[in-house]
Scaffold this motif. Structure first.
Motif, mmCIF file in Angstrom:
data_model
loop_
_atom_site.group_PDB
_atom_site.id
_atom_site.type_symbol
_atom_site.label_atom_id
_atom_site.label_comp_id
_atom_site.label_asym_id
_atom_site.label_seq_id
_atom_site.Cartn_x
_atom_site.Cartn_y
_atom_site.Cartn_z
ATOM 1 N N PHE A 1 0.838 -1.191 0.000
ATOM 2 C CA PHE A 1 0.000 0.000 0.000
ATOM 3 C C PHE A 1 0.875 1.243 0.000
ATOM 4 C CE2 PHE A 1 -2.334 -3.272 2.290
ATOM 5 C CZ PHE A 1 -3.584 -3.236 1.691
ATOM 6 N N SER A 2 0.374 2.319 -0.595
ATOM 7 C CA SER A 2 1.016 3.627 -0.519
ATOM 8 C C SER A 2 -0.043 4.642 -0.137
ATOM 9 C CB SER A 2 1.622 4.029 -1.863
ATOM 10 O OG SER A 2 2.709 3.216 -2.191
ATOM 11 N N THR A 3 0.318 5.555 0.755
ATOM 12 C CA THR A 3 -0.612 6.598 1.176
ATOM 13 C C THR A 3 0.157 7.877 1.466
ATOM 14 O OG1 THR A 3 -2.496 7.062 2.636
ATOM 15 C CG2 THR A 3 -0.610 5.982 3.639
ATOM 16 N N PRO A 4 -0.436 9.027 1.182
ATOM 17 C CA PRO A 4 0.245 10.280 1.492
ATOM 18 C C PRO A 4 0.139 10.590 2.981
ATOM 19 C CG PRO A 4 -1.881 10.733 0.476
ATOM 20 C CD PRO A 4 -1.708 9.242 0.480
ATOM 21 N N VAL A 5 1.239 11.110 3.542
ATOM 22 C CA VAL A 5 1.252 11.491 4.964
ATOM 23 C C VAL A 5 2.042 12.784 5.129
ATOM 24 C CG1 VAL A 5 1.065 9.119 5.854
ATOM 25 C CG2 VAL A 5 3.326 10.103 5.444
ATOM 26 N N GLY A 6 1.637 13.569 6.120
ATOM 27 C CA GLY A 6 2.409 14.744 6.495
ATOM 28 C C GLY A 6 3.562 14.293 7.366
ATOM 29 N N TYR A 7 4.702 14.993 7.275
ATOM 30 C CA TYR A 7 5.866 14.553 8.045
ATOM 31 C C TYR A 7 6.734 15.732 8.452
ATOM 32 C CZ TYR A 7 9.019 15.346 4.101
ATOM 33 O OH TYR A 7 9.755 15.923 3.104
ATOM 34 N N ARG A 8 7.584 15.470 9.454
ATOM 35 C CA ARG A 8 8.658 16.374 9.863
ATOM 36 C C ARG A 8 9.934 15.551 9.854
ATOM 37 N NH1 ARG A 8 5.145 16.854 13.920
ATOM 38 N NH2 ARG A 8 6.629 16.112 15.440
ATOM 39 N N ARG A 9 11.039 16.195 9.484
ATOM 40 C CA ARG A 9 12.311 15.476 9.404
ATOM 41 C C ARG A 9 13.340 16.146 10.296
ATOM 42 N NH1 ARG A 9 15.413 13.645 3.909
ATOM 43 N NH2 ARG A 9 17.039 12.444 4.942
ATOM 44 N N ALA A 10 14.058 15.331 11.047
ATOM 45 C CA ALA A 10 15.190 15.784 11.851
ATOM 46 C C ALA A 10 16.292 14.757 11.675
ATOM 47 C CB ALA A 10 14.807 15.934 13.315
ATOM 48 N N ASP A 11 17.321 15.115 10.917
ATOM 49 C CA ASP A 11 18.421 14.203 10.601
ATOM 50 C C ASP A 11 17.867 12.939 9.947
ATOM 51 O OD1 ASP A 11 20.351 15.992 11.619
ATOM 52 O OD2 ASP A 11 19.957 15.276 13.651
ATOM 53 N N GLY A 12 18.125 11.759 10.541
ATOM 54 C CA GLY A 12 17.681 10.491 9.975
ATOM 55 C C GLY A 12 16.362 9.998 10.524
ATOM 56 N N THR A 13 15.613 10.886 11.181
ATOM 57 C CA THR A 13 14.330 10.487 11.775
ATOM 58 C C THR A 13 13.194 11.270 11.134
ATOM 59 O OG1 THR A 13 15.410 10.012 13.886
ATOM 60 C CG2 THR A 13 13.028 10.299 13.930
ATOM 61 N N ILE A 14 12.164 10.548 10.739
ATOM 62 C CA ILE A 14 10.949 11.136 10.185
ATOM 63 C C ILE A 14 9.848 10.942 11.213
ATOM 64 C CG2 ILE A 14 9.237 11.002 8.332
ATOM 65 C CD1 ILE A 14 12.013 11.871 7.352
ATOM 66 N N THR A 15 9.111 12.009 11.524
ATOM 67 C CA THR A 15 7.991 11.935 12.457
ATOM 68 C C THR A 15 6.701 12.226 11.697
ATOM 69 O OG1 THR A 15 9.405 12.688 14.259
ATOM 70 C CG2 THR A 15 7.029 12.809 14.613
ATOM 71 N N ILE A 16 5.756 11.303 11.816
ATOM 72 C CA ILE A 16 4.459 11.422 11.163
ATOM 73 C C ILE A 16 3.401 11.498 12.257
ATOM 74 C CG2 ILE A 16 2.783 10.305 9.644
ATOM 75 C CD1 ILE A 16 5.282 8.737 8.492
ATOM 76 N N THR A 17 2.672 12.601 12.302
ATOM 77 C CA THR A 17 1.550 12.726 13.232
ATOM 78 C C THR A 17 0.307 12.289 12.479
ATOM 79 O OG1 THR A 17 2.622 14.574 14.353
ATOM 80 C CG2 THR A 17 0.251 14.322 14.691
ATOM 81 N N VAL A 18 -0.354 11.259 12.978
ATOM 82 C CA VAL A 18 -1.530 10.712 12.301
ATOM 83 C C VAL A 18 -2.742 11.554 12.698
ATOM 84 C CG1 VAL A 18 -2.957 8.680 11.913
ATOM 85 C CG2 VAL A 18 -0.508 8.413 12.350
ATOM 86 N N VAL A 19 -3.292 12.279 11.721
ATOM 87 C CA VAL A 19 -4.458 13.116 11.952
ATOM 88 C C VAL A 19 -5.696 12.226 11.942
ATOM 89 C CG1 VAL A 19 -5.781 15.079 11.081
ATOM 90 C CG2 VAL A 19 -3.293 15.048 10.857
ATOM 91 N N VAL A 20 -6.560 12.358 12.937
ATOM 92 C CA VAL A 20 -7.775 11.554 13.105
ATOM 93 C C VAL A 20 -7.425 10.064 12.999
ATOM 94 C CG1 VAL A 20 -10.223 11.376 12.528
ATOM 95 C CG2 VAL A 20 -8.993 13.455 11.923
#
Length: 117
Positions: free
Chosen positions: A50-69
């Motif tokens: 599966f592929s889905t679009p997500v919002g993200y923040r990046r800090a060095d080698g770490t990606i943080t995705i906050t799951v809305v709803v």
């Protein structure tokens, strides 16, 4: 003021389709890709990709995705517990990593992706 009711799956699917179209758009894609990426993963139970679009923040080698709803979405359940492998399209290339989802005591869900070297 946050949304408190269940979202119809058709609405979630429609928003994802529109976001994915903007993501790949020659006109708007560059702007959208600053905060949106496509996450690709294999479903734990189905074994399908599966592929889905997500919002993200990046800090060095770490990606943080906050799951809305998060209660209206199921994709992040694939990364509970020990997590699992993912691929993210970042800066024009696919990057692999390991994602782990956590739900806090207020019900918010964050998926943290440690990118592979």
């Amino acid at each position: 003021m946050g949304y408190r009711g269940p979202l119809p799956q058709r609405l979630v699917d429609r928003v994802n389709a529109c976001t994915a179209a903007l993501y790949s758009s020659p006109r708007w894609g560059r702007l959208v890709r600053r905060r949106i990426t496509m996450i690709t993963y294999t479903g734990r139970r189905s074994g399908r990709t599966f592929s889905t679009p997500v919002g993200y923040r990046r800090a060095d080698g770490t990606i943080t995705i906050t799951v809305v709803v998060p209660d209206a979405k199921k994709w992040w359940h694939n990364f509970t517990g020990a997590g699992g492998p993912v691929s993210l399209h970042l800066e024009g290339i696919d990057r692999s990593g390991h994602a782990v989802a956590r739900r806090d005591d207020r019900g918010r869900v964050t998926v943290t992706v440690e990118l592979d070297s």
